[in-house]
Write a protein that holds these residues in place. Structure first.
Motif, PDB file in Angstrom:
ATOM      1  N   ASP A   1       0.828  -1.207   0.000  1.00 33.90           N
ATOM      2  CA  ASP A   1       0.000   0.000   0.000  1.00 33.90           C
ATOM      3  C   ASP A   1       0.859   1.252   0.000  1.00 33.90           C
ATOM      4  O   ASP A   1       0.623   2.200  -0.754  1.00 33.90           O
ATOM      5  CB  ASP A   1      -0.895   0.002   1.237  1.00 33.90           C
ATOM      6  CG  ASP A   1      -2.340  -0.266   0.898  1.00 33.90           C
ATOM      7  OD1 ASP A   1      -2.636  -0.490  -0.286  1.00 33.90           O
ATOM      8  OD2 ASP A   1      -3.174  -0.245   1.816  1.00 33.90           O
ATOM      9  N   LEU A   2       1.853   1.265   0.888  1.00 37.73           N
ATOM     10  CA  LEU A   2       2.737   2.419   0.980  1.00 37.73           C
ATOM     11  C   LEU A   2       3.528   2.597  -0.301  1.00 37.73           C
ATOM     12  O   LEU A   2       3.698   3.722  -0.790  1.00 37.73           O
ATOM     13  CB  LEU A   2       3.677   2.257   2.180  1.00 37.73           C
ATOM     14  CG  LEU A   2       4.702   3.380   2.426  1.00 37.73           C
ATOM     15  CD1 LEU A   2       4.014   4.736   2.515  1.00 37.73           C
ATOM     16  CD2 LEU A   2       5.495   3.085   3.692  1.00 37.73           C
ATOM     17  N   ALA A   3       4.005   1.499  -0.878  1.00 35.46           N
ATOM     18  CA  ALA A   3       4.731   1.584  -2.144  1.00 35.46           C
ATOM     19  C   ALA A   3       3.845   2.157  -3.252  1.00 35.46           C
ATOM     20  O   ALA A   3       4.287   2.992  -4.054  1.00 35.46           O
ATOM     21  CB  ALA A   3       5.240   0.202  -2.546  1.00 35.46           C
ATOM     22  N   CYS A   4       2.577   1.734  -3.288  1.00 39.82           N
ATOM     23  CA  CYS A   4       1.643   2.272  -4.289  1.00 39.82           C
ATOM     24  C   CYS A   4       1.471   3.774  -4.117  1.00 39.82           C
ATOM     25  O   CYS A   4       1.422   4.536  -5.092  1.00 39.82           O
ATOM     26  CB  CYS A   4       0.298   1.563  -4.184  1.00 39.82           C
ATOM     27  SG  CYS A   4       0.306  -0.139  -4.785  1.00 39.82           S
ATOM     28  N   SER A   5       1.363   4.228  -2.872  1.00 35.65           N
ATOM     29  CA  SER A   5       1.213   5.659  -2.613  1.00 35.65           C
ATOM     30  C   SER A   5       2.424   6.427  -3.114  1.00 35.65           C
ATOM     31  O   SER A   5       2.292   7.510  -3.705  1.00 35.65           O
ATOM     32  CB  SER A   5       1.013   5.904  -1.113  1.00 35.65           C
ATOM     33  OG  SER A   5      -0.191   5.329  -0.662  1.00 35.65           O
ATOM     34  N   LEU A   6       3.611   5.892  -2.880  1.00 34.80           N
ATOM     35  CA  LEU A   6       4.827   6.562  -3.348  1.00 34.80           C
ATOM     36  C   LEU A   6       4.867   6.619  -4.871  1.00 34.80           C
ATOM     37  O   LEU A   6       5.256   7.641  -5.458  1.00 34.80           O
ATOM     38  CB  LEU A   6       6.064   5.829  -2.813  1.00 34.80           C
ATOM     39  CG  LEU A   6       6.262   5.897  -1.291  1.00 34.80           C
ATOM     40  CD1 LEU A   6       7.367   4.939  -0.858  1.00 34.80           C
ATOM     41  CD2 LEU A   6       6.589   7.317  -0.846  1.00 34.80           C
ATOM     42  N   LEU A   7       4.469   5.540  -5.531  1.00 35.19           N
ATOM     43  CA  LEU A   7       4.439   5.537  -6.991  1.00 35.19           C
ATOM     44  C   LEU A   7       3.394   6.506  -7.516  1.00 35.19           C
ATOM     45  O   LEU A   7       3.613   7.183  -8.530  1.00 35.19           O
ATOM     46  CB  LEU A   7       4.157   4.114  -7.495  1.00 35.19           C
ATOM     47  CG  LEU A   7       5.264   3.076  -7.262  1.00 35.19           C
ATOM     48  CD1 LEU A   7       4.757   1.677  -7.576  1.00 35.19           C
ATOM     49  CD2 LEU A   7       6.490   3.393  -8.110  1.00 35.19           C
ATOM     50  N   GLU A   8       2.248   6.596  -6.846  1.00 37.47           N
ATOM     51  CA  GLU A   8       1.210   7.524  -7.284  1.00 37.47           C
ATOM     52  C   GLU A   8       1.683   8.965  -7.166  1.00 37.47           C
ATOM     53  O   GLU A   8       1.245   9.843  -7.914  1.00 37.47           O
ATOM     54  CB  GLU A   8      -0.059   7.316  -6.449  1.00 37.47           C
ATOM     55  CG  GLU A   8      -0.789   6.028  -6.766  1.00 37.47           C
ATOM     56  CD  GLU A   8      -2.003   5.812  -5.875  1.00 37.47           C
ATOM     57  OE1 GLU A   8      -2.370   6.756  -5.153  1.00 37.47           O
ATOM     58  OE2 GLU A   8      -2.576   4.709  -5.897  1.00 37.47           O
TER      59      GLU A   8
END
Length: 321
Positions: free
Chosen positions: A270-277
């Protein structure tokens, strides 16, 4: 699709339609969105084959355009049906077939998937509907691939939502497709509704903390989220929660339906997705800041949970989407 008001959304309302689904469509696509400033929005219209009585006869809808409005729509929304076992009126089915033939995007909420299936538009396609009617749906439409345990299914030009509240999830997903991640996050904050909810399958959604009977796990979950970059272990979580590792495993299974390690991995993804977004392109930085450790592990975990590589995820949901 261009993010402007030239995109026409039409919702069909029929006898027995649920006011909630109609309200969801109106809220998402029909009202002005002051939180977006002067950004152009959708053009929204309700239509009906005639005066219709809403579910349980709470009120009657009249004075809206007839089904010819569907012929000019870019997106057509089909609401739920309380009598899913009864074939809808042929004029409704014909309007949907015409819309599909010219390339319109078709969307159903809850048991509206039955209407799309009666029109013959879901044969050979993936779809979902309310879990309570899954058995009936399979019996009536064996040629449709039913996905029963998700909030919604995106099958290209056909979108189906599982239940009444899942109409919000699907609607926000469509806004994300049309306008990007930043806009849908702004709209969801205004609605006080999560832009992403876990549907049990590989949807591109975030995971809210499930409600728990005993709130004593809440502090350790909060603490773990604040220390995701650290090499957390089940033993460390158990010590933080002041219980044995075996007890922690049992509590996670009982209250969250997963294991501590699986929960940690999901939070880190989830955190990785937020960083990519947010546009972070350095995979080693994303992996380190999310606690996934290495770029290779980031790629493996993201593909497992979303079906996308980090690069593809950033291109689809990042600032430039």
């Amino acid at each position: 699709m261009p993010p402007d008001s030239s995109h026409r959304v039409v919702m069909i309302v029929d006898d027995g339609s649920n006011p909630f689904e109609m309200g969801v469509a109106t809220e998402l696509f029909g009202l002005r969105r002051p939180e977006l400033g002067d950004r152009p929005w959708y053009s929204f219209t309700l239509c009906a084959p005639g005066p219709v009585a809403m579910n349980n006869g709470f009120f009657t809808l009249s004075g809206v355009p007839d089904l010819s409005a569907v012929d000019g729509a870019d997106t057509v929304i089909v609401p739920n049906r309380p009598d899913s076992w009864i074939r809808p009126p042929e004029p409704v089915l014909d309007a949907l077939r015409r819309a599909h033939a010219r390339g319109a995007r078709l969307v159903s909420f809850c048991t509206g998937a039955f209407t799309l299936a009666y029109a013959g538009l879901l044969d050979g396609r993936r779809a979902t509907t309310h879990w309570q009617w899954a058995g009936l749906f399979r019996e009536l439409f064996p040629n449709v691939t039913l996905v029963p345990d998700v909030l919604y299914v995106d099958d290209g030009d056909l979108h189906t939502a599982a239940g009444s509240a899942a109409a919000l999830d699907l609607g926000l997903h469509l806004i994300r497709q049309d306008h990007g991640a930043e806009v849908v996050n702004t709209v969801s904050r205004r609605l006080v509704f999560a832009a992403h909810r876990d549907g049990g399958q590989r949807q591109f959604v975030k995971r809210p903390v499930p409600p728990v009977e005993d709130a004593s796990l809440t502090p350790v979950l909060t603490w773990a989220r604040e220390h995701l970059t650290e090499p957390l272990t089940v033993h460390a979580l158990a010590a933080r929660a002041a219980m044995s590792s075996a007890t922690l495993h049992r509590r996670f299974q009982q209250e969250l339906g997963t294991t501590p390690l699986a929960w940690l991995t999901a939070e880190r993804v989830d955190l990785a997705c937020s960083l990519l977004e947010r546009g972070e392109s350095r995979l080693d930085v994303v992996a380190r800041r999310s606690g996934l450790g290495s770029a290779s592990n980031l790629r493996a975990q993201l593909r497992r949970r979303t079906g996308l590589t980090p690069t593809a995820y950033r291109q689809r949901f990042g600032p430039a989407a």
